[in-house]
Design a protein around this motif. Sequence first.
Motif, short mmCIF file in Angstrom:
data_model
loop_
_atom_site.label_atom_id
_atom_site.label_comp_id
_atom_site.label_asym_id
_atom_site.label_seq_id
_atom_site.Cartn_x
_atom_site.Cartn_y
_atom_site.Cartn_z
N ARG A 104 35.88 27.51 7.82
CA ARG A 104 35.73 26.17 7.24
C ARG A 104 34.93 26.30 5.95
O ARG A 104 34.21 27.26 5.75
N LEU A 105 35.06 25.27 5.09
CA LEU A 105 34.37 25.27 3.79
C LEU A 105 34.73 26.53 3.00
O LEU A 105 33.88 27.17 2.38
N ASN A 106 35.99 26.87 3.06
CA ASN A 106 36.48 28.09 2.39
C ASN A 106 37.50 27.75 1.31
O ASN A 106 38.33 28.58 0.94
N GLY A 107 37.43 26.52 0.76
CA GLY A 107 38.35 26.10 -0.28
C GLY A 107 37.89 26.51 -1.67
O GLY A 107 37.13 27.46 -1.83
N SER A 108 38.33 25.77 -2.66
CA SER A 108 38.06 26.12 -4.06
C SER A 108 36.56 26.15 -4.36
O SER A 108 35.79 25.37 -3.80
N LYS A 109 36.17 27.06 -5.23
CA LYS A 109 34.77 27.24 -5.59
C LYS A 109 34.46 26.55 -6.92
O LYS A 109 35.35 26.31 -7.74
N LEU A 110 33.19 26.25 -7.11
CA LEU A 110 32.71 25.62 -8.34
C LEU A 110 32.14 26.69 -9.26
O LEU A 110 31.24 27.43 -8.89
N LYS A 111 32.68 26.79 -10.47
CA LYS A 111 32.16 27.74 -11.46
C LYS A 111 31.00 27.08 -12.21
O LYS A 111 31.13 25.98 -12.72
N VAL A 112 29.87 27.80 -12.27
CA VAL A 112 28.69 27.27 -12.96
C VAL A 112 28.48 28.02 -14.26
O VAL A 112 29.16 28.99 -14.57
N SER A 113 27.47 27.56 -15.02
CA SER A 113 27.31 28.02 -16.40
C SER A 113 27.08 29.51 -16.56
O SER A 113 27.47 30.11 -17.56
N ASP A 114 26.45 30.16 -15.56
CA ASP A 114 26.17 31.59 -15.71
C ASP A 114 27.36 32.45 -15.28
O ASP A 114 27.25 33.68 -15.21
N GLY A 115 28.49 31.80 -14.97
CA GLY A 115 29.68 32.53 -14.61
C GLY A 115 29.85 32.76 -13.12
O GLY A 115 30.91 33.22 -12.68
N SER A 116 28.83 32.46 -12.34
CA SER A 116 28.93 32.64 -10.88
C SER A 116 29.61 31.43 -10.26
O SER A 116 29.94 30.45 -10.94
N GLU A 117 29.85 31.50 -8.96
CA GLU A 117 30.57 30.45 -8.25
C GLU A 117 29.78 29.94 -7.05
O GLU A 117 29.04 30.70 -6.42
N ILE A 118 29.95 28.67 -6.76
CA ILE A 118 29.33 28.04 -5.59
C ILE A 118 30.45 27.54 -4.69
O ILE A 118 31.35 26.82 -5.14
N GLY A 119 30.41 27.94 -3.43
CA GLY A 119 31.45 27.54 -2.49
C GLY A 119 31.30 26.10 -2.05
O GLY A 119 30.38 25.39 -2.43
N GLU A 120 32.23 25.66 -1.23
CA GLU A 120 32.15 24.32 -0.65
C GLU A 120 30.92 24.24 0.27
O GLU A 120 30.52 25.23 0.87
N TYR A 121 30.36 23.04 0.37
CA TYR A 121 29.13 22.89 1.17
C TYR A 121 29.03 21.48 1.74
O TYR A 121 29.68 20.54 1.28
N LEU A 122 28.21 21.37 2.76
CA LEU A 122 27.78 20.09 3.31
C LEU A 122 26.34 19.86 2.87
O LEU A 122 25.66 20.79 2.43
N ILE A 123 25.86 18.63 2.98
CA ILE A 123 24.44 18.36 2.74
C ILE A 123 23.84 17.75 4.00
O ILE A 123 24.53 17.13 4.81
N GLY A 124 22.54 17.97 4.18
CA GLY A 124 21.83 17.44 5.34
C GLY A 124 20.37 17.22 5.00
O GLY A 124 19.88 17.69 3.96
#
Length: 251
Positions: free
Chosen positions: A105-125
């Motif tokens: 789960r939470l294995n969909g498209s990633k978010l590209k950030v300014s330093d070139g790295s990526e952040i995966g899908e996430y929940l908040i709590g």
Amino acid sequence: RMSHHLRWPDSGEMEKIKAKFEKIHGLPNCCGVVDTTHITMCLSSAEPNCKVWLDQEKNYSMVLQAVVDADTRFTDIVTGWPGSMKESSILHSSGLFKLCEKGERLNGSKLKVSDGSEIGEYLIGDAGYPLLPWLLTPYQEKDLTESSAEFNGRHFAARTVAPRTLTKFKDTWKFLQGEMWRPDKHKLPRIIHVCCLLHNIIIDLQDTAIDEQRAASSSDHDANYRQQVCQLTDENGVRARDKLSEHLIGR
């Protein structure tokens, strides 16, 4: 026959959920909010193992853990846990945790950030949950940087959808608000599950999503329960939250 009304979203549905969280609250790649609520019960102190159902506020209760989307729909629930368990322990015991840890789960498209790295899908709590790569909690330091303060503000605004949903849920099914006589141990979780299904069916039958202002009248689903605080943090979770915070302030 109702089970399709409460299931984990497919990839197309998840993209719509993420788009709503970003549009409304400015949190990109957010897939939902996780929260818990207590269903109080009347339980005899003479019943075997009754103490395990006694929660931090000295009520006998059963806990419901739910993931909620931006339209106040339940996308994942687990219930049946005794009131004595903490939010973090319930999370670690849930199928949601196991599936997310395995990358199912939470294995969909990633978010590209300014330093070139990526952040995966996430929940908040809230602070009662551990900080993980796929579960982002607020910064708890007293002196916040500009980026962490910005993150906390957006995080708090987005997170309110969960307590509002749980308040509406309990207000609709009012018998869940009072002390329920605990029936056969297999029945009460099924009763709660059916109420969650009916909650989603009502939303699915509506032509448009619930108006946020109309739904925001109250969010006190666990009156008199203190905020739990979990100190568990994952280093990858810390990095993901920091990268996201810097990304938000730089946009």
